[in-house]
Enzyme design. Structure first.
Site, PDB file in Angstrom:
ATOM      1  CG  HIS A 133      -2.044   0.925   1.218  1.00  0.00           C
ATOM      2  ND1 HIS A 133      -2.324   1.752   0.166  1.00  0.00           N
ATOM      3  CD2 HIS A 133      -2.968   1.229   2.177  1.00  0.00           C
ATOM      4  CE1 HIS A 133      -3.359   2.515   0.464  1.00  0.00           C
ATOM      5  NE2 HIS A 133      -3.768   2.222   1.686  1.00  0.00           N
ATOM      6  CG  HIS A 191      -3.353   1.694  -9.400  1.00  0.00           C
ATOM      7  ND1 HIS A 191      -4.666   1.566  -9.050  1.00  0.00           N
ATOM      8  CD2 HIS A 191      -2.765   2.440  -8.420  1.00  0.00           C
ATOM      9  CE1 HIS A 191      -4.870   2.215  -7.904  1.00  0.00           C
ATOM     10  NE2 HIS A 191      -3.733   2.745  -7.497  1.00  0.00           N
ATOM     11  CG  ASP A 235       3.696   4.600  -4.713  1.00  0.00           C
ATOM     12  OD1 ASP A 235       3.706   5.613  -3.999  1.00  0.00           O
ATOM     13  OD2 ASP A 235       2.943   3.631  -4.526  1.00  0.00           O
TER      14      ASP A 235
END
Ligand code: ACO
Length: 446
Positions: free
Chosen positions: A285, A324, A380
């Site tokens: 996460h 994702h 990210d």
């Protein structure tokens, strides 16, 4: 003459005559048909319960590990269209908010549903700013942690500890009390985070400077040394604020779900936020940007990227920061982050790992393996590079995520509390274990 009982309609006939807002289900075990109402593109799982083989049957349930296709709630906070790469808070596109808003204004929007007037924003900012200090006893908790304690571990513990200082927080159905806890949580998160960071360095804690902006004050508490007044670099201050906007909410992700689930027991919001922070701590996460940096370091140079990609395609490892569950297009936050990265590098110097990241992206976006699987850079992929350039150690990355996500968590929590349909979260299971059997004394066991 008795009227002839008409033959029951076929499933196709029934589905056609039943109107557009129902789903006709035929149970092939019994031949029975059921008509389930469809609302907002969903059926209610409880409507399945009427589907039974016989009177003893508990009734049909749906099996959905990891909630892949289960809507937990109706929500009005955040909208994501993963195929189109769209993210909106309360209807406002993330791109517009990142360009024109501030984190505190966005947090107000997420929590209240509307952008504030000037007066509302001033009042909101005043209250959040006047709740940035923490009780001196919390410093003693922090002092008890080992020098190399992970800051997320310190955050989880101290957020939970806040509940012991504010017993009024238990009054969760009192709107005034909820407001107060919201000011406290949003105000104190940067202070807890900065104190955890300085503890790991063995540096004295720096108290909040309420003249500064939310992000500016955070930088002050992190990096101030001997100067009388800390003046944050405006580019870095704005970059951090935009990163906070991008991370403020992301609908029903793992930590938001933890917040709702734990909050559904009617525990105070500090305890629920500690649980959400714990969920965010996990590498699947909030920890992925750290993995991206490790990967870029391992690759080591631009010339080694093609070989690394070859190994990714052979299934040896993943290209971290790509892919994702929801986005099957370029993550809209990644696009904005890439722009911020350039601005930060202008001040701090280019992160040497950037060229390797750009080359990974260039090759991946053209490669059939990634194109076919719709694997694009996620939030990210570049955020770690920015944080590293700003001087943050990798262990602080998930903390930088937790601070802004607090507004999203609390909005999700409050929406859940005020939703009359919500109750304590309690999923079902499909039991596949032993039937009843009698206890066997130890001497008789094989
Ligand atoms: N690199 C290489 N291949 C990948 C990657 C990747 N990063 N991500 C997915 N794939 C492949 C899978 O191997 C699979 O291939 P297959 O069909 O040949 O088996 C296919 O793409 C589909 O992948 P799934 O694992 O089914 O996708 P899922 O939606 O379950 O996973 C996840 C999403 C966990 C984000 C995954 O893409 C991943 O692990 N990415 C790297 C880690 C990462 O960057 N996480 C951050 C997510 S953003 C956030 O949480 C804030």
């Amino acid at each position: 003459m008795n009227p002839v009982k008409p033959a029951p309609p076929t499933a196709v006939e029934e589905a056609t005559t039943a109107g557009p807002n129902t789903l006709t289900v035929i149970d092939n075990r019994t031949g029975k048909k059921y008509e389930l109402p469809v609302t907002n593109g969903t059926i209610r799982a409880l409507d399945l319960r009427q589907i039974k083989v016989d009177g003893k049957d508990f009734g049909m349930m749906s099996y959905d590990p990891a909630f892949n296709n289960t809507a937990l709630c109706y929500s009005k906070i955040t909208y994501i269209d993963g195929d189109a790469g769209i993210l909106r808070y309360r209807g406002y596109p993330i791109e517009e908010l990142a360009e024109k808003s501030t984190y505190l204004e966005t947090a107000y929007l997420i929590l209240h549903g509307e952008l504030p007037t000037r007066e509302q924003l001033d009042e909101w900012t005043y209250h959040v700013t006047h709740h940035t200090f923490i009780h001196e006893s919390i410093k003693k908790f922090l002092d008890g942690f080992h020098y190399d304690a992970h800051p997320m571990g310190m955050m989880i513990s101290t957020i939970a500890a806040l509940s012991t200082f504010y017993p009024d927080a238990k009054d969760i159905f009192n709107e005034e009390s909820r407001r107060k806890q919201i000011y406290r949580l949003i105000g104190k998160m940067p202070t807890l985070a900065a104190f955890a960071y300085r503890h790991s360095l063995g540096m004295p804690f720096e108290y909040p400077d309420n003249d500064l902006s939310y992000a500016g004050n955070f930088l002050n508490m992190l990096f101030k040394t001997t100067e009388l007044k800390y003046h944050p670099n405006p580019t870095l201050e704005r970059a951090l604020d935009v990163l906070f906007i991008l991370h403020a909410d992301h609908e029903q992700n793992c930590s938001a779900n933890a917040m709702r689930c734990v909050g559904s027991s009617h525990v105070d919001p500090y305890s629920a936020t500690a649980a959400a922070t714990a969920a965010l701590y996990g590498p699947l996460h909030g920890g992925a940007n750290e993995e991206v940096l490790r990967m870029l370091k391992e690759i080591g140079s631009v010339s080694r990227v093609p070989d690394y990609i070859k190994r990714v395609k052979a299934g040896e490892h993943k290209l971290m920061g790509f892919g994702h569950r929801i986005y099957k297009n370029y993550d809209p936050r990644a696009r904005i982050i890439k722009r911020i990265a350039d601005e930060v590098f202008e001040v701090m110097g280019r992160n040497p790992l950037t060229e390797i990241a750009l080359e990974c992206e260039r090759i991946a976006l053209e490669d059939d393996y990634f194109v076919k699987r719709k694997l694009y850079p996620n939030v990210d992929f570049y955020s770690g590079l920015i944080y590293q350039s700003m001087g943050f150690p990798m262990t602080m990355f998930p903390v930088l995520f937790a601070i802004p996500r607090t507004s999203g968590w609390i909005a999700q929590w409050e929406e859940m509390l005020l939703d009359r349909e919500q109750k304590i979260a309690r999923p079902r299971q499909v039991y596949l274990g032993q039937e009843q059997r009698s206890y066997v004394p130890i001497e008789s066991r094989a």
